[in-house]
Enzyme design. Sequence first.
Site, PDB file in Angstrom:
ATOM      1  N   LEU A  64      44.433  37.196  62.679  1.00  0.00           N
ATOM      2  CA  LEU A  64      43.626  37.979  61.747  1.00  0.00           C
ATOM      3  C   LEU A  64      42.277  38.347  62.349  1.00  0.00           C
ATOM      4  CD1 LEU A  64      44.339  35.846  58.541  1.00  0.00           C
ATOM      5  CD2 LEU A  64      45.552  37.893  59.314  1.00  0.00           C
ATOM      6  N   TYR A 119      38.662  52.925  65.920  1.00  0.00           N
ATOM      7  CA  TYR A 119      39.173  51.684  65.334  1.00  0.00           C
ATOM      8  C   TYR A 119      40.696  51.735  65.266  1.00  0.00           C
ATOM      9  CZ  TYR A 119      40.154  48.127  61.770  1.00  0.00           C
ATOM     10  OH  TYR A 119      40.664  47.042  61.081  1.00  0.00           O
ATOM     11  N   LYS A 123      43.515  49.348  67.215  1.00  0.00           N
ATOM     12  CA  LYS A 123      44.564  48.641  66.485  1.00  0.00           C
ATOM     13  C   LYS A 123      45.954  49.034  66.999  1.00  0.00           C
ATOM     14  CE  LYS A 123      42.558  45.949  63.456  1.00  0.00           C
ATOM     15  NZ  LYS A 123      42.779  44.487  63.516  1.00  0.00           N
ATOM     16  N   ASN A 148      43.281  49.426  52.350  1.00  0.00           N
ATOM     17  CA  ASN A 148      42.019  48.823  51.903  1.00  0.00           C
ATOM     18  C   ASN A 148      42.297  47.530  51.140  1.00  0.00           C
ATOM     19  OD1 ASN A 148      39.876  51.102  52.419  1.00  0.00           O
ATOM     20  ND2 ASN A 148      41.669  52.118  51.558  1.00  0.00           N
ATOM     21  N   PRO A 310      30.240  19.379   6.038  1.00  0.00           N
ATOM     22  CA  PRO A 310      31.020  18.459   5.194  1.00  0.00           C
ATOM     23  C   PRO A 310      31.104  18.936   3.742  1.00  0.00           C
ATOM     24  CG  PRO A 310      29.590  17.214   6.651  1.00  0.00           C
ATOM     25  CD  PRO A 310      29.210  18.657   6.817  1.00  0.00           C
ATOM     26  N   GLY A 311      32.330  18.923   3.195  1.00  0.00           N
ATOM     27  CA  GLY A 311      32.555  19.268   1.796  1.00  0.00           C
ATOM     28  C   GLY A 311      32.555  20.744   1.478  1.00  0.00           C
TER      29      GLY A 311
END
Length: 399
Positions: A64, A119, A123, A148, A310-311
Amino acid sequence: MKILVTGSAGFVGKNLVEALKNVRDGKDRTRPGLKIEEIFEYDVDSTREELESYCAQADFVFNLAGVNRPKDVSEFRKGNFGFASELLDLLEGRGNTCPVMISSSVQATLQGRFAGSPYGQSKLEGENAVFAYGERTGARILVYRFPNLFGKWCRPNYNSAVATFCNNLANDLPIKVNDPSTELELLYIDDLVAEMLDALEGREHRCYYDGMKIIVAEGGKFCYVPTTHKVTLGRIVETLESFKKLPQDLFVPKIPDGSFEKKLFSTYLSYLPKEKAAFSPKMNVDDRGSFTELLKTHEYGQFSVNVSKPGITKGQHWHNTKWELFIVVYGRALIQQRRIGSDEVIEFEVSGDRIEAVYMLPGYTHNIINLSDTQDLVTLMWANETFDPNRPDTFFEKV
């Protein structure tokens, strides 16, 4: 199996190495037949001696390493073709004919807008070198021409528009789009890594190229990742801006499984700074407790959390079409429902000690009573539609 990853500190390398570690350490149980003994990580800070040792031992090589943003174009050839040749020479010199994967680029086609690309040329030379090596040694060769890439840990303001857009929007920085209609072919990092693990198991996807077009072929010279997404720059930015609004409007965008949007949302979140990794929905508080809308969707309603003192009794209303699920997660409660026009009351005593989900039936007035004298009652609520103040479909009536 001993695996060499060159370029291990880069975007793809880092993601691949972490995935390999998960397999090696038994954390990833989806590939029980894949046994990894050791992972050799090679990057710019590694030594030549280390590379020589790794090449002598490796059972599989992921190359890589490469150069894509040099100060001088001559560095393309040195960093891409040059290193690939050095790596192959070391393997051949030690008689190691293990499989070799090489990361190339669609620019190596030298077609269309990539014609004349230094490039792409570097490659292509790297591809030719590894193909020649395979013919010479009989080693299994896997050449991938990546489009990409995007995903977590990708470097912004470098060579990924998606990484730059995610980073800048997450950090309130400006972005620039010259032509929103420009279409990119995008490959998500997790899809790429999944293919790399498939390749380790001898299940890579093969193809050949007709210009820039992939032709799927079982015995193809090249390899490819089968899942990519073609998306315009305008759509990427528009989607990211909708993600950014979530803390304000609470709407979760559509993110179907496998969709570009799901992958992009995960990518965007990975760029959030600490101060944006948490947000506070508006709490509606009174002497009875509180009610807070948590998340909304355009298709599947909304989630809320209700806290009752509560309640306290809450609810005492009914709906025509709207329906809800009440899930008590803390405390004890009595849920009562009565069909409109009837005297019969159905009751459900529920507790956070034993999670149950109770439907609030359309056409039934309903309430929820905190049975404790000391503890708050916490209830997760889901409604099949988001609240619309112009059409609330909510009518007061005691049970």
